[in-house]
Enzyme design. Structure first.
Site, mmCIF file in Angstrom:
data_model
loop_
_atom_site.group_PDB
_atom_site.id
_atom_site.type_symbol
_atom_site.label_atom_id
_atom_site.label_comp_id
_atom_site.label_asym_id
_atom_site.label_seq_id
_atom_site.Cartn_x
_atom_site.Cartn_y
_atom_site.Cartn_z
ATOM 1 N N ALA A 39 8.814 2.241 7.744
ATOM 2 C CA ALA A 39 8.025 1.032 7.568
ATOM 3 C C ALA A 39 7.466 0.948 6.157
ATOM 4 O O ALA A 39 7.387 1.941 5.447
ATOM 5 C CB ALA A 39 6.881 1.020 8.567
ATOM 6 N N VAL A 72 3.975 -0.595 4.250
ATOM 7 C CA VAL A 72 2.648 -1.063 4.631
ATOM 8 C C VAL A 72 2.062 -1.929 3.520
ATOM 9 O O VAL A 72 2.105 -1.567 2.341
ATOM 10 C CB VAL A 72 1.708 0.121 4.932
ATOM 11 C CG1 VAL A 72 0.350 -0.399 5.376
ATOM 12 C CG2 VAL A 72 2.304 0.991 6.013
ATOM 13 N N LEU A 97 0.812 -1.216 0.000
ATOM 14 C CA LEU A 97 0.000 0.000 0.000
ATOM 15 C C LEU A 97 0.842 1.261 0.000
ATOM 16 O O LEU A 97 0.448 2.280 -0.540
ATOM 17 C CB LEU A 97 -0.907 0.025 1.237
ATOM 18 C CG LEU A 97 -1.975 -1.068 1.308
ATOM 19 C CD1 LEU A 97 -2.694 -0.988 2.648
ATOM 20 C CD2 LEU A 97 -2.965 -0.923 0.177
ATOM 21 N N GLY A 98 1.970 1.189 0.629
ATOM 22 C CA GLY A 98 2.766 2.409 0.679
ATOM 23 C C GLY A 98 4.040 2.205 1.461
ATOM 24 O O GLY A 98 4.262 1.156 2.068
ATOM 25 N N GLU A 99 4.858 3.218 1.397
ATOM 26 C CA GLU A 99 6.156 3.118 2.030
ATOM 27 C C GLU A 99 6.400 4.366 2.860
ATOM 28 O O GLU A 99 6.125 5.469 2.412
ATOM 29 C CB GLU A 99 7.229 3.001 0.947
ATOM 30 C CG GLU A 99 8.550 2.582 1.469
ATOM 31 C CD GLU A 99 9.124 1.441 0.638
ATOM 32 O OE1 GLU A 99 9.983 0.739 1.169
ATOM 33 O OE2 GLU A 99 8.707 1.255 -0.516
ATOM 34 N N LYS A 116 2.071 -3.376 8.804
ATOM 35 C CA LYS A 116 3.117 -2.351 8.780
ATOM 36 C C LYS A 116 4.428 -3.032 9.140
ATOM 37 O O LYS A 116 4.655 -3.384 10.299
ATOM 38 C CB LYS A 116 2.753 -1.267 9.789
ATOM 39 C CG LYS A 116 3.664 -0.061 9.809
ATOM 40 C CD LYS A 116 3.041 1.023 10.681
ATOM 41 C CE LYS A 116 3.888 2.271 10.756
ATOM 42 N NZ LYS A 116 3.229 3.331 11.542
ATOM 43 N N ASP A 164 1.444 15.067 14.952
ATOM 44 C CA ASP A 164 1.706 14.965 13.520
ATOM 45 C C ASP A 164 0.387 14.886 12.754
ATOM 46 O O ASP A 164 0.228 14.052 11.869
ATOM 47 C CB ASP A 164 2.588 13.740 13.239
ATOM 48 C CG ASP A 164 3.192 13.772 11.837
ATOM 49 O OD1 ASP A 164 3.267 14.870 11.249
ATOM 50 O OD2 ASP A 164 3.560 12.700 11.324
#
Lengths: 342, 421
Positions: B99, B101, B93-95, B116, B208
């Site tokens: 981590a 994911v 899904l993503g970086e 994750k 955040d």
């Protein structure tokens, strides 16, 4: 925009409730039998020694007291959960403190494991510490963020000063009446004692505050009973804890770490910091290799807290002069002091 | 089973991932996880928008991608939490900075999950962000906080198993440009403040906040995620790093170097996100640095003085002489959408975006603001773990614009909660 006091009190009550719930869920202490932790070869003396070492390290690295307290809680919970061997005791201690540091300290304060190992003078390899880190996290199910005695000191202090339970009139208006800095120091000191490690953080914090209330506030009892009720602490338990703490603390005059070095800072006389009572700014430098503070504000705040602590010591007669009642702006024999490193 | 394998195989081919077992990949070898040094700074889904366009039109109502896994896959008994073999890894899904994911599926109960995978530095042990995130989330159980299901910790790798949530607010706003439906803004905002009120009540700051970190389920549930920078805070204000919070959502006190910030830090971020949802564009999109960011803020709020903000001149980077004098503006003149909505919308925005941190409204009080009066009253009395969508009549409205179906309005999902959540 002002928010009503009662809302603040409600928030504090909720905060206390949450902290107590976390403590109930996670608190655990090793059981001592015949001066050893049950089922192990760790003596109560070694246990105490390890915690004192953690205190030393946390001062060396300029961690906040919350980090030390969290480290001790992790340390005790692990010793209560597994049968540890004495030869790993210090490795558990330092790793507990590293975990507390990773959770609690700011990114720029976090030392690398290698630095930590080098500066602490222990002879563990980083691989050993990393392995211990994994063991602790697994044994405690990654659930490390509990409420410690220091957290309760802050909450009770806020409750008392916000007027819920309301405290009787101070003797001198300007006298610093509540000294969280000294209380925190006392808690840190008590945490090393294996008898006191049998009490929950909330009980220990309340015991320390009660000792002070007894000494300083003529009408302390109503405040005390109210706090006791709010903190859901058993009175028998509290009395036992209070007596042990009293014995420990009166056995020695608790001051700030020895060999503190003070340097006169003329600048702060002119600046006239409003937060600081008449004496001006105090700071402290220990002989241990200190890390430079990254934030000037933190330093000033600490200075204010240390001043509070000193004020309290005067009050207790350790130093005979009582500067608490001085009118604002008056001259005091003590020059304002500042650490040499900025 | 066959179709699951097929789907997983396709996913791996598409992503060019090495396949070590038929149909799924074990999680115990982090070396297999592709790592790019220019990783997206924020881990969740940042790659998904692009991919979604080619793979499928995003349908909020169809989280299982049209497959009924339950009938086709025999869930193995005897599988346990905490082991890598209990999860199938479906697609990346993503970086993020620490981590990667993946979307995955639990072989224990068939739930979709987000895996994750934390990159481990052998010298430093487990990254502090991971320890912070896990130890904080362990104590947080709330409908508007992402749920940490499981932790898989082996000698070589560390994986957090989260509930799977389809999208995030950044993607949602990309998909529905030009500002969101005002009703949806209200329920997103209510959930954001509800989550903040919960963590702030426990003296935890998120630190955040930004649209990428607010996950949105197909129902419209909003969940705070990415607690890697969060920290718990005891009562006296301590000093915090001023290097947290993405610049656009950073409050002026922190931009001017204040480090003793508190819950008001997150409130400012919530205010910026409120405007961004309404307006369809960031409230204060500074590009270069803190100075430019402050300039954007002062252009709306006016340069503060000791009268409007006592103590402002003591902040480390307070340099009023660097700025052209500007007067406070009416929010509705700056952000036109506010002018089309009832006054209380602007009022809430103003209470969230006060320059002085102590003047910003706490999350708990903001929930009682008249802006939320039109929501059903039972919302105010929900237990922490109950989603607002359990209250009858609360559901997402269709957005006016959708880049995936430009022709017409998409229907919001009315599918009841599936077992994935």
């Amino acid at each position: 925009m002002k928010y009503p006091e009662s809302a603040e009190c409600r928030r504090l009550a909720a905060l206390l409730e949450d902290a107590l719930a976390r403590e109930r869920r996670l608190w655990k202490a090793p059981v001592f039998k015949n001066h050893r932790i049950q089922g192990t070869d760790i003596s109560s003396f070694q246990h105490q020694d390890a915690i004192l070492w953690m205190d030393e390290l946390s001062q060396l690295f300029k961690f906040c007291p919350e980090t030390f307290a969290l480290g001790v809680s992790i340390f005790n919970r692990l010793l209560a959960s597994v049968k540890a061997q004495q030869k790993y005791l210090r490795c558990i201690a330092i790793t507990s403190l590293i975990l507390a540091e990773k959770i609690n300290e700011e990114d720029e304060v976090i030392a690398s494991v290698k630095d930590f190992v080098n500066q602490s003078g222990c002879n563990f390899s980083t691989a050993e510490i990393v392995r211990m880190e994994r063991i602790i996290l697994d044994k405690l199910h990654w659930d490390l963020n509990t409420a410690t005695a220091i957290d309760f000191i802050h909450i009770f202090h806020a409750l008392v000063t916000s007027g819920q339970p309301r405290l009787p009139q101070r003797r001198h208006q300007r006298e610093p009446f509540f000294h969280t800095a000294l209380w925190i120091r006392q808690v840190q000191h008590c945490m090393a004692c294996h008898q006191l490690s049998q009490f929950k953080g909330s009980t220990l914090a309340l015991a320390i505050i009660t000792l002070e209330l007894e000494r300083a506030a003529p009408d302390w009892f109503s405040v005390f009973t109210d706090l006791l009720k709010k903190a859901q602490v058993e009175s028998v338990e509290l009395i036992r804890c209070k007596e042990t703490a009293d014995e420990l603390l009166s056995g020695q005059e608790l001051t700030f770490p020895p060999n503190a070095l003070y340097i006169f800072d003329g600048g702060s006389v002119a600046r006239g910091h409003p937060e600081l009572a008449p004496g001006g700014a105090w700071g402290r430098v220990s002989h241990a290799g200190r890390r430079r503070r990254s934030q000037a504000q933190r330093k000033e705040k600490d200075a204010a807290e240390y001043y509070d602590g000193f004020g309290c010591l005067y009050d207790q007669g350790v130093v005979p002069a009582d500067i608490g009642g001085d009118p604002p702006g008056s001259y005091t024999p003590c020059p304002p002091l500042q650490p040499p490193v900025s | 089973m066959q179709s699951l394998r097929q789907a997983a195989t396709e996913a791996f081919h598409r992503l060019g991932l090495k396949q070590r077992h038929l149909g799924y990949e074990e999680l115990n070898d982090p070396a297999d996880a592709p790592y790019s040094p220019e990783a997206q700074p924020h881990w969740f889904h940042t790659l998904q928008v692009r991919r979604l366009r080619v793979q499928r039109s995003r349908s909020n109502s169809d989280p299982m991608g049209g497959k009924n896994f339950e009938n086709e896959f025999q869930w193995k008994t005897g599988l346990q939490f905490g082991t890598a073999t209990s999860y199938l890894n479906l697609e990346k899904l993503g970086e993020g900075s620490y981590a990667t994911v993946y979307k995955g599926i639990s072989r224990i109960n068939g739930h979709l999950v987000a895996l994750k995978v934390i990159r481990m530095k052998t010298e430093e042990g487990i990254p502090f962000t991971a320890i912070r995130e896990a130890s904080l989330l362990k104590g947080l159980k709330h409908a508007n906080i992402v749920l940490l299901h499981d932790i898989i910790h082996t000698r070589e790798s560390l994986t957090f198993v989260f509930e799977y949530v389809q999208t995030d607010l950044a993607q949602y706003m990309t998909q529905h440009p030009g500002g969101l439906h005002s009703y949806n803004v209200r329920i997103f905002m209510f959930q954001l403040l509800r989550g903040l009120s919960y963590i702030h009540g426990r003296r935890i700051l998120h630190r955040d906040l930004k649209p990428q970190n607010l996950l949105i389920s197909y129902l419209g549930e909003l969940k705070l995620a990415d607690f890697g920078l969060a920290r718990s805070k005891s009562i006296p204000s301590q000093t915090y790093s001023s290097e947290v919070v993405t610049l656009w959502y950073r409050p002026p006190d922190v931009l001017m170097g204040s480090t003793d910030y508190s819950t008001a830090l997150d409130i400012w971020g919530a205010g910026c996100i409120f405007i961004e949802m309404l307006q369809g564009a960031p409230a204060f999109p500074g590009v270069a640095d803190a100075f430019e960011q402050l300039q954007k803020i002062w252009a709306v709020l006016g340069v503060p003085t000791e009268e409007t903000w006592p103590g402002v001149s003591e902040l480390p980077n307070h340099k009023p002489e660097w700025f052209l004098p500007c007067e406070p503006q009416q929010f509705r003149n700056v952000w036109k959408r506010l002018g089309q909505l009832p006054y209380k919308t602007e009022d809430l925005a103003q209470l969230l975006l006060r320059p002085a941190p102590r003047d910003r409204i706490p999350a708990q009080d903001a929930l009682l603001h008249p802006y939320f009066n039109t929501l059903p009253p039972p919302l105010m009395h929900l237990r922490d773990t109950v989603s607002i969508f359990k209250v009858p009549g609360v559901r997402l409205e269709a957005e006016a614009r959708d880049i995936f179906s430009p022709g017409g309005r998409i229907k919001p999902s009315h599918t009841p909660l599936t077992k994935c959540w």
